[in-house]
Design a protein around this motif. Structure first.
Motif, mmCIF file in Angstrom:
data_model
loop_
_atom_site.group_PDB
_atom_site.id
_atom_site.type_symbol
_atom_site.label_atom_id
_atom_site.label_comp_id
_atom_site.label_asym_id
_atom_site.label_seq_id
_atom_site.Cartn_x
_atom_site.Cartn_y
_atom_site.Cartn_z
ATOM 1 N N ARG A 67 38.757 6.832 42.202
ATOM 2 C CA ARG A 67 38.484 5.435 41.829
ATOM 3 C C ARG A 67 39.765 4.632 41.647
ATOM 4 O O ARG A 67 39.813 3.439 41.961
ATOM 5 C CB ARG A 67 37.634 5.380 40.556
ATOM 6 N N TYR A 71 40.269 1.340 43.929
ATOM 7 C CA TYR A 71 40.322 0.008 43.325
ATOM 8 C C TYR A 71 41.456 -0.010 42.300
ATOM 9 O O TYR A 71 41.373 0.633 41.259
ATOM 10 C CB TYR A 71 38.974 -0.322 42.666
ATOM 11 N N LYS A 72 42.511 -0.734 42.598
ATOM 12 C CA LYS A 72 43.759 -0.629 41.813
ATOM 13 C C LYS A 72 43.614 -1.050 40.349
ATOM 14 O O LYS A 72 44.385 -0.610 39.490
ATOM 15 C CB LYS A 72 44.868 -1.439 42.485
ATOM 16 N N TYR A 74 41.063 -0.424 38.368
ATOM 17 C CA TYR A 74 40.126 0.431 37.644
ATOM 18 C C TYR A 74 40.739 0.903 36.321
ATOM 19 O O TYR A 74 41.836 1.472 36.302
ATOM 20 C CB TYR A 74 39.741 1.634 38.517
ATOM 21 N N ILE A 187 35.491 -2.860 35.884
ATOM 22 C CA ILE A 187 34.756 -3.000 37.148
ATOM 23 C C ILE A 187 34.231 -4.433 37.201
ATOM 24 O O ILE A 187 33.484 -4.851 36.309
ATOM 25 C CB ILE A 187 33.625 -1.968 37.237
ATOM 26 N N MET A 231 32.682 -7.445 46.823
ATOM 27 C CA MET A 231 32.973 -6.954 45.479
ATOM 28 C C MET A 231 31.751 -6.261 44.879
ATOM 29 O O MET A 231 31.893 -5.314 44.099
ATOM 30 C CB MET A 231 33.428 -8.106 44.580
ATOM 31 N N ILE A 234 31.892 -2.790 46.405
ATOM 32 C CA ILE A 234 32.973 -2.028 45.762
ATOM 33 C C ILE A 234 32.561 -1.599 44.363
ATOM 34 O O ILE A 234 32.726 -0.440 43.967
ATOM 35 C CB ILE A 234 34.269 -2.876 45.707
ATOM 36 N N SER A 235 32.004 -2.532 43.605
ATOM 37 C CA SER A 235 31.585 -2.243 42.228
ATOM 38 C C SER A 235 30.484 -1.183 42.200
ATOM 39 O O SER A 235 30.482 -0.312 41.322
ATOM 40 C CB SER A 235 31.102 -3.523 41.537
ATOM 41 N N LEU A 238 32.018 2.149 42.561
ATOM 42 C CA LEU A 238 32.763 2.530 41.365
ATOM 43 C C LEU A 238 31.849 3.011 40.238
ATOM 44 O O LEU A 238 32.200 3.930 39.496
ATOM 45 C CB LEU A 238 33.609 1.347 40.866
#
Length: 257
Positions: A67, A71-72, A74, A187, A231, A234-235, A238
């Motif tokens: 993770r 996603y940097k 996180y 997130i 997003m 992506i979320s 995550l």
């Protein structure tokens, strides 16, 4: 005796007990760690008794999981573990092992993904299991053979408590968090979509794609979703726990002596 697997989110348990003990009066840090380690061991013994476990494992976090690379930002705002606790983790691991529970620390995976994998693999083989954690991420996995127990509230979590807390059903949690975001883990979710809008969307539509195709959807909501679908995706990744990690050990190795 029917097998039952106890899955302990180790740092979740330790950090919460440590937070309480840190505010108690101790002569020095060493004494505090000794007291805290003993309390963690006592908690583990209670959990073995409560769950009637035949197999057990306490899982720690490995180094930066996928993770952090995916996603940097996180968990970027989360306070680091106190040095006193970090340096004393070996004592906690020994204290847990002394109760007969296997301790596992992966190289790079987060404890949540390891526990979810173990829970799902056990359940697929009709082995009931109990996850001990206050982390909400396990809740989508609740089922006939997977239970979640909050040691600090002394209660099992169920679908009713999920609905009461989040306003959505268990099977909608991942979409709900992907839309509303999760501040505790940094997130983002969909910009401009709060908890109330996220609840309405997941309760009224089977998928977000269905919402976007509905001409009666509020134009402002439609615009926010349409502009932030990447997003959202992506979320969603995550907040979804992995359940397919190759672990390298079997249930037999987790049997309690």
């Amino acid at each position: 005796m029917k097998p039952h697997l106890l899955l302990i989110d180790a740092l979740n348990l330790i950090r919460r007990i440590y937070a309480v003990d840190m505010n108690q009066k101790h002569h020095n840090d060493e004494q505090m760690i000794q007291t805290c380690s003993a309390r963690v061991a006592q908690a583990c013994k209670k959990l073995l008794s409560i769950t009637n476990a035949t197999h057990a494992i306490a899982v720690f976090d490995g180094d930066k999981s996928w993770r952090y690379h995916f996603y940097k930002d996180y968990k970027h705002s989360r306070a680091p573990m106190p040095d006193t606790l970090k340096e004393a983790l070996v004592h906690f691991k020994t204290a847990i092992e002394d109760t007969g529970i296997v301790v596992f620390e992966p190289e790079n995976d987060e404890a949540d993904d390891i526990i979810a994998t173990l829970a799902c693999k056990a359940a697929s083989n009709k082995v009931s299991n109990t996850i001990v954690s206050t982390d909400k991420g396990f809740l989508p996995h609740l089922g006939a053979d997977i239970t979640v127990y909050d040691y600090f509230k002394k209660q099992y979590l169920d679908e009713h408590s999920i609905k009461e807390r989040f306003g959505v059903n268990k099977n909608k949690l991942v979409d709900f968090w992907a839309l509303a975001g999760d501040k505790t883990n940094d997130i983002p979710g969909v910009k401009g979509i709060g908890a109330k809008s996220a609840q309405q969307l997941v309760n009224n539509y089977n998928t977000i794609e269905d919402a976007l195709e509905d001409e009666s959807l509020s134009p402002s909501i439609h615009k926010k979703l349409d502009a932030n679908m990447q997003m959202y995706v992506i979320s969603k990744q995550l907040v979804s726990l992995r359940s397919d990690i190759n672990l390298g050990f079997s249930l037999k190795q987790l049997r309690l002596n």
